[in-house]
Design a protein around this motif. Structure first.
Motif, PDB file in Angstrom:
ATOM      1  N   LEU A 205       0.827  -1.196   0.000  1.00 12.84           N
ATOM      2  CA  LEU A 205       0.000   0.000   0.000  1.00 12.84           C
ATOM      3  C   LEU A 205       0.868   1.254   0.000  1.00 12.84           C
ATOM      4  CD1 LEU A 205      -2.833  -0.985   2.496  1.00 12.84           C
ATOM      5  CD2 LEU A 205      -2.746  -1.252   0.017  1.00 12.84           C
ATOM      6  N   ARG A 206       1.992   1.204   0.713  1.00 14.90           N
ATOM      7  CA  ARG A 206       2.894   2.358   0.705  1.00 14.90           C
ATOM      8  C   ARG A 206       3.489   2.548  -0.685  1.00 14.90           C
ATOM      9  NH1 ARG A 206       4.331   0.367   5.954  1.00 14.90           N
ATOM     10  NH2 ARG A 206       6.253  -0.606   5.195  1.00 14.90           N
ATOM     11  N   ARG A 207       3.748   1.449  -1.380  1.00 14.61           N
ATOM     12  CA  ARG A 207       4.331   1.557  -2.717  1.00 14.61           C
ATOM     13  C   ARG A 207       3.368   2.203  -3.700  1.00 14.61           C
ATOM     14  NH1 ARG A 207       6.459  -3.902  -4.863  1.00 14.61           N
ATOM     15  NH2 ARG A 207       7.149  -2.563  -6.570  1.00 14.61           N
ATOM     16  N   ILE A 208       2.071   1.913  -3.607  1.00 17.03           N
ATOM     17  CA  ILE A 208       1.145   2.529  -4.557  1.00 17.03           C
ATOM     18  C   ILE A 208       0.881   3.988  -4.208  1.00 17.03           C
ATOM     19  CG2 ILE A 208       0.010   0.304  -4.944  1.00 17.03           C
ATOM     20  CD1 ILE A 208      -2.502   1.505  -3.665  1.00 17.03           C
ATOM     21  N   ALA A 209       1.250   4.399  -2.976  1.00 21.57           N
ATOM     22  CA  ALA A 209       1.039   5.784  -2.571  1.00 21.57           C
ATOM     23  C   ALA A 209       2.181   6.693  -2.982  1.00 21.57           C
ATOM     24  CB  ALA A 209       0.852   5.870  -1.054  1.00 21.57           C
ATOM     25  N   VAL A 210       3.330   6.112  -3.314  1.00 19.18           N
ATOM     26  CA  VAL A 210       4.502   6.912  -3.649  1.00 19.18           C
ATOM     27  C   VAL A 210       4.279   7.612  -4.992  1.00 19.18           C
ATOM     28  CG1 VAL A 210       6.945   6.863  -4.216  1.00 19.18           C
ATOM     29  CG2 VAL A 210       6.079   5.471  -2.329  1.00 19.18           C
ATOM     30  N   ALA A 211       4.404   8.919  -4.986  1.00 20.34           N
ATOM     31  CA  ALA A 211       4.134   9.702  -6.197  1.00 20.34           C
ATOM     32  C   ALA A 211       5.445  10.066  -6.881  1.00 20.34           C
ATOM     33  CB  ALA A 211       3.339  10.957  -5.852  1.00 20.34           C
ATOM     34  N   ASP A 212       6.072   9.090  -7.562  1.00 18.21           N
ATOM     35  CA  ASP A 212       7.278   9.445  -8.305  1.00 18.21           C
ATOM     36  C   ASP A 212       6.878   9.993  -9.679  1.00 18.21           C
ATOM     37  OD1 ASP A 212       6.652   7.300  -9.923  1.00 18.21           O
ATOM     38  OD2 ASP A 212       8.215   5.992  -9.139  1.00 18.21           O
ATOM     39  N   SER A 213       7.875  10.436 -10.445  1.00 21.47           N
ATOM     40  CA  SER A 213       7.572  11.114 -11.709  1.00 21.47           C
ATOM     41  C   SER A 213       6.866  10.190 -12.703  1.00 21.47           C
ATOM     42  CB  SER A 213       8.865  11.654 -12.321  1.00 21.47           C
ATOM     43  OG  SER A 213       9.782  10.599 -12.590  1.00 21.47           O
ATOM     44  N   ARG A 214       7.187   8.899 -12.680  1.00 20.24           N
ATOM     45  CA  ARG A 214       6.551   7.977 -13.623  1.00 20.24           C
ATOM     46  C   ARG A 214       5.070   7.817 -13.301  1.00 20.24           C
ATOM     47  NH1 ARG A 214      10.192   2.936 -12.515  1.00 20.24           N
ATOM     48  NH2 ARG A 214       9.618   3.675 -10.441  1.00 20.24           N
ATOM     49  N   ARG A 215       4.754   7.649 -12.012  1.00 17.83           N
ATOM     50  CA  ARG A 215       3.342   7.506 -11.639  1.00 17.83           C
ATOM     51  C   ARG A 215       2.575   8.793 -11.909  1.00 17.83           C
ATOM     52  NH1 ARG A 215       0.130   4.067  -8.917  1.00 17.83           N
ATOM     53  NH2 ARG A 215       1.857   2.678  -8.510  1.00 17.83           N
ATOM     54  N   GLU A 216       3.206   9.932 -11.667  1.00 15.30           N
ATOM     55  CA  GLU A 216       2.541  11.199 -11.966  1.00 15.30           C
ATOM     56  C   GLU A 216       2.253  11.320 -13.458  1.00 15.30           C
ATOM     57  OE1 GLU A 216       5.096  14.150 -10.392  1.00 15.30           O
ATOM     58  OE2 GLU A 216       4.444  13.868  -8.310  1.00 15.30           O
ATOM     59  N   SER A 217       3.173  10.831 -14.296  1.00 24.69           N
ATOM     60  CA  SER A 217       2.947  10.863 -15.747  1.00 24.69           C
ATOM     61  C   SER A 217       1.791   9.950 -16.133  1.00 24.69           C
ATOM     62  CB  SER A 217       4.225  10.446 -16.491  1.00 24.69           C
ATOM     63  OG  SER A 217       5.241  11.396 -16.318  1.00 24.69           O
TER      64      SER A 217
END
Length: 311
Positions: free
Chosen positions: A187-199
């Motif tokens: 769950l913590r991993r899906i919450a991390v907002a890195d640049s790839r997920r933001e894209s």
């Protein structure tokens, strides 16, 4: 299908939560509440599959069991687990265990964009897992502290004047318990907002705004500042489908809504969402919903007429 017996330590908390949900959701359906973004859901029998766009949310089942299909992946959960969606995802959901004597009862808290990630930063919670992209949908453990906070939030419905002050505090506690509990690394991993997920998130928003337009992957990739190959890879990692498949789901779900709510015929609905070929629309509609448009809409209308009020 039978529900797995939850941990004995959780039983009192689940019982209390079920009692609260049953009282504040007295009839079958989806119940909005005086607490912003908190929704209560009840069903007294298994439901037919429902196709919908699942927005970011936390779902906790106090009784019964539900399954959610994302692409070709099946997620089944009950009182022993919770479901977290971190991005908008086209899914098929179905209550699979419920009865009049023991209705399905679910608490849903809709999440604001980036809410989990910002709380992780503030609480200095880190994700120690792999840096690869993960699905935007995950199952996580339900612990006593999380259930206790959830019950306290629902209980605020009994004292409406306390809601403006206390509800935001309890919601923060719920999300903190969700992210800091044992076995909550995914769950913590899906919450991390890195640049790839933001894209990927920007690509999802673009597709929602332009679903009826022809999709050119190069144009979408430029809009979110990724290469076409990187966009395809990361988009599928998060959503379990390609951008084209995602757009197709959006188109078909919107066409279904238009036929049901606005009484459009199939040809007009298909054209409105971007299909140039009526036969292609009918084929893809039947593949997703299990029946041609006219038959599916007739079945849906019959179901809605006989269904109990959501009140």
């Amino acid at each position: 299908m039978t529900t797995a017996r939850p941990d004995s330590a959780l039983a009192p908390h689940l019982s209390e939560l079920a009692t609260l949900l049953e009282r504040h959701a007295p009839t079958d359906g989806i119940h909005t509440t005086a607490i912003p973004r908190m929704v209560l859901i009840r069903a007294s029998k298994p439901t037919t599959p429902l196709h919908a766009l699942h927005e970011p949310a936390l779902c906790i089942v106090a009784r019964g069991r539900k399954q959610v299909m994302l692409g070709e992946e099946l997620y089944v959960y009950g009182p022993d687990q919770c479901l977290v969606a971190s991005v908008d995802l086209p899914v098929t959901g179905q209550v699979v265990e419920a009865s009049p004597a023991a209705p399905y009862l679910c608490f849903r808290l809709d999440l604001e964009p980036g809410q989990l990630g910002s709380l992780m930063m503030e609480a200095e919670l880190e994700s120690s897992g792999p840096t690869d992209m993960v699905r935007g949908l995950a199952l996580g453990p339900v612990g006593a502290p999380l259930l206790d906070a959830t019950a306290r939030l629902v209980r605020l419905l009994d004292t409406p004047r306390d809601i403006p002050v206390l509800a935001p505090l309890v919601i923060r506690e719920i999300l903190y318990r969700l992210l800091s509990g044992e076995n909550s690394e995914r769950l913590r991993r899906i919450a991390v907002a890195d640049s790839r997920r933001e894209s990927v998130t920007r690509a999802i928003h673009w597709l929602k705004e332009h679903y009826a337009a022809p999709l050119r992957i190069e144009r979408l990739a430029r809009a979110v500042h990724m290469s076409p190959s990187a966009l395809h890879h990361h988009f599928k990692s998060v959503t379990a489908m390609s951008p084209l498949q995602y757009q197709k789901q959006l188109r078909l779900q919107e066409a279904r809504r238009l036929m049901l709510a606005q009484a459009m015929d199939a040809a007009m609905a298909g054209h409105s969402v971007g299909y140039e070929s009526p036969s292609q629309f009918s084929r893809e509609y039947s593949r997703l919903f299990g029946a041609p448009p006219s038959r599916d809409i007739a079945r849906l209308r019959k179901t809605l007429v006989s269904a109990p009020s959501a009140s």
